[in-house]
Design a protein around this motif. Structure first.
Motif, PDB file in Angstrom:
ATOM      1  N   TYR A  22      63.268 -54.734  -7.559  1.00  0.00           N
ATOM      2  CA  TYR A  22      62.566 -55.945  -7.156  1.00  0.00           C
ATOM      3  C   TYR A  22      61.159 -55.971  -7.745  1.00  0.00           C
ATOM      4  CZ  TYR A  22      66.320 -56.803  -3.885  1.00  0.00           C
ATOM      5  OH  TYR A  22      67.548 -57.054  -3.346  1.00  0.00           O
ATOM      6  N   PRO A  23      60.644 -57.188  -8.010  1.00  0.00           N
ATOM      7  CA  PRO A  23      59.281 -57.292  -8.531  1.00  0.00           C
ATOM      8  C   PRO A  23      58.291 -56.645  -7.561  1.00  0.00           C
ATOM      9  CG  PRO A  23      60.375 -59.437  -8.572  1.00  0.00           C
ATOM     10  CD  PRO A  23      61.272 -58.493  -7.829  1.00  0.00           C
ATOM     11  N   ASP A  24      57.324 -55.975  -8.083  1.00  0.00           N
ATOM     12  CA  ASP A  24      56.259 -55.332  -7.310  1.00  0.00           C
ATOM     13  C   ASP A  24      56.743 -54.200  -6.408  1.00  0.00           C
ATOM     14  OD1 ASP A  24      54.315 -57.042  -8.440  1.00  0.00           O
ATOM     15  OD2 ASP A  24      54.784 -58.579  -6.953  1.00  0.00           O
ATOM     16  N   ALA A  25      57.934 -53.694  -6.643  1.00  0.00           N
ATOM     17  CA  ALA A  25      58.444 -52.597  -5.819  1.00  0.00           C
ATOM     18  C   ALA A  25      57.554 -51.365  -5.933  1.00  0.00           C
ATOM     19  CB  ALA A  25      59.871 -52.251  -6.212  1.00  0.00           C
ATOM     20  N   ASP A  26      57.043 -51.093  -7.105  1.00  0.00           N
ATOM     21  CA  ASP A  26      56.169 -49.926  -7.286  1.00  0.00           C
ATOM     22  C   ASP A  26      54.883 -50.056  -6.488  1.00  0.00           C
ATOM     23  OD1 ASP A  26      57.976 -48.730  -8.981  1.00  0.00           O
ATOM     24  OD2 ASP A  26      57.019 -49.508 -10.793  1.00  0.00           O
ATOM     25  N   TYR A  27      54.423 -51.276  -6.291  1.00  0.00           N
ATOM     26  CA  TYR A  27      53.217 -51.497  -5.497  1.00  0.00           C
ATOM     27  C   TYR A  27      53.515 -51.343  -4.001  1.00  0.00           C
ATOM     28  CZ  TYR A  27      49.096 -53.761  -3.578  1.00  0.00           C
ATOM     29  OH  TYR A  27      47.969 -54.026  -2.854  1.00  0.00           O
ATOM     30  N   ALA A  28      54.636 -51.918  -3.563  1.00  0.00           N
ATOM     31  CA  ALA A  28      54.991 -51.881  -2.147  1.00  0.00           C
ATOM     32  C   ALA A  28      55.457 -50.501  -1.703  1.00  0.00           C
ATOM     33  CB  ALA A  28      56.081 -52.910  -1.861  1.00  0.00           C
ATOM     34  N   VAL A  29      56.147 -49.793  -2.602  1.00  0.00           N
ATOM     35  CA  VAL A  29      56.696 -48.476  -2.294  1.00  0.00           C
ATOM     36  C   VAL A  29      56.260 -47.524  -3.409  1.00  0.00           C
ATOM     37  CG1 VAL A  29      58.809 -47.179  -1.804  1.00  0.00           C
ATOM     38  CG2 VAL A  29      58.692 -49.606  -1.249  1.00  0.00           C
ATOM     39  N   PRO A  30      55.044 -46.968  -3.296  1.00  0.00           N
ATOM     40  CA  PRO A  30      54.532 -46.136  -4.388  1.00  0.00           C
ATOM     41  C   PRO A  30      55.370 -44.895  -4.666  1.00  0.00           C
ATOM     42  CG  PRO A  30      52.969 -46.229  -2.561  1.00  0.00           C
ATOM     43  CD  PRO A  30      54.118 -47.106  -2.212  1.00  0.00           C
ATOM     44  N   THR A  31      55.947 -44.302  -3.640  1.00  0.00           N
ATOM     45  CA  THR A  31      56.828 -43.152  -3.804  1.00  0.00           C
ATOM     46  C   THR A  31      58.014 -43.325  -2.851  1.00  0.00           C
ATOM     47  OG1 THR A  31      55.644 -41.845  -2.149  1.00  0.00           O
ATOM     48  CG2 THR A  31      54.932 -41.590  -4.440  1.00  0.00           C
ATOM     49  N   PRO A  32      59.173 -42.774  -3.185  1.00  0.00           N
ATOM     50  CA  PRO A  32      60.368 -42.981  -2.353  1.00  0.00           C
ATOM     51  C   PRO A  32      60.198 -42.527  -0.895  1.00  0.00           C
ATOM     52  CG  PRO A  32      60.983 -42.045  -4.457  1.00  0.00           C
ATOM     53  CD  PRO A  32      59.484 -42.027  -4.393  1.00  0.00           C
ATOM     54  N   ASP A  33      59.340 -41.544  -0.640  1.00  0.00           N
ATOM     55  CA  ASP A  33      59.199 -41.073   0.735  1.00  0.00           C
ATOM     56  C   ASP A  33      58.579 -42.126   1.657  1.00  0.00           C
ATOM     57  OD1 ASP A  33      56.871 -40.335  -0.939  1.00  0.00           O
ATOM     58  OD2 ASP A  33      56.032 -39.642   0.964  1.00  0.00           O
ATOM     59  N   HIS A  34      58.065 -43.223   1.106  1.00  0.00           N
ATOM     60  CA  HIS A  34      57.562 -44.319   1.927  1.00  0.00           C
ATOM     61  C   HIS A  34      58.681 -45.250   2.382  1.00  0.00           C
ATOM     62  CE1 HIS A  34      53.692 -43.231   0.122  1.00  0.00           C
ATOM     63  NE2 HIS A  34      53.148 -43.878   1.120  1.00  0.00           N
ATOM     64  N   PHE A  35      59.812 -45.208   1.718  1.00  0.00           N
ATOM     65  CA  PHE A  35      60.868 -46.165   1.982  1.00  0.00           C
ATOM     66  C   PHE A  35      62.195 -45.546   2.429  1.00  0.00           C
ATOM     67  CE2 PHE A  35      64.391 -48.877   0.475  1.00  0.00           C
ATOM     68  CZ  PHE A  35      64.089 -50.025   1.170  1.00  0.00           C
ATOM     69  N   LEU A  36      62.564 -44.418   1.891  1.00  0.00           N
ATOM     70  CA  LEU A  36      63.880 -43.839   2.176  1.00  0.00           C
ATOM     71  C   LEU A  36      64.136 -43.551   3.655  1.00  0.00           C
ATOM     72  CD1 LEU A  36      64.373 -41.593  -0.965  1.00  0.00           C
ATOM     73  CD2 LEU A  36      65.300 -43.862  -0.496  1.00  0.00           C
TER      74      LEU A  36
END
Length: 71
Positions: A22-36
């Protein structure tokens, strides 16, 4: 507090595990441990609506909102 609103059916069928596309995914979720961890919670919730607590924003953006299932 009331349980959170149930997401729309279209939101629930989107591939959450492919968030990086998704667009801006790197901004919203800088590293996978923020989302997984969210994926684990969604899997264990079994469609149950969460109880929302500590729903406060500090300085306009810092949130420590918590969600509880099975209460």
């Amino acid at each position: 507090m009331k349980p959170s609103r149930r997401p729309s059916s279209s939101a629930m069928t989107k591939p959450s595990s492919r968030y990086h596309r998704y667009p801006d995914a790197d901004y919203a979720v800088p590293t996978p441990d923020h989302f997984l961890p969210l994926l684990y919670i969604l899997g264990t919730a079994k469609g149950e609506l969460p109880y929302t607590f500590n729903n406060v924003r500090n300085l306009g953006s810092m949130a420590l909102t918590g969600y509880a299932f099975g209460l």
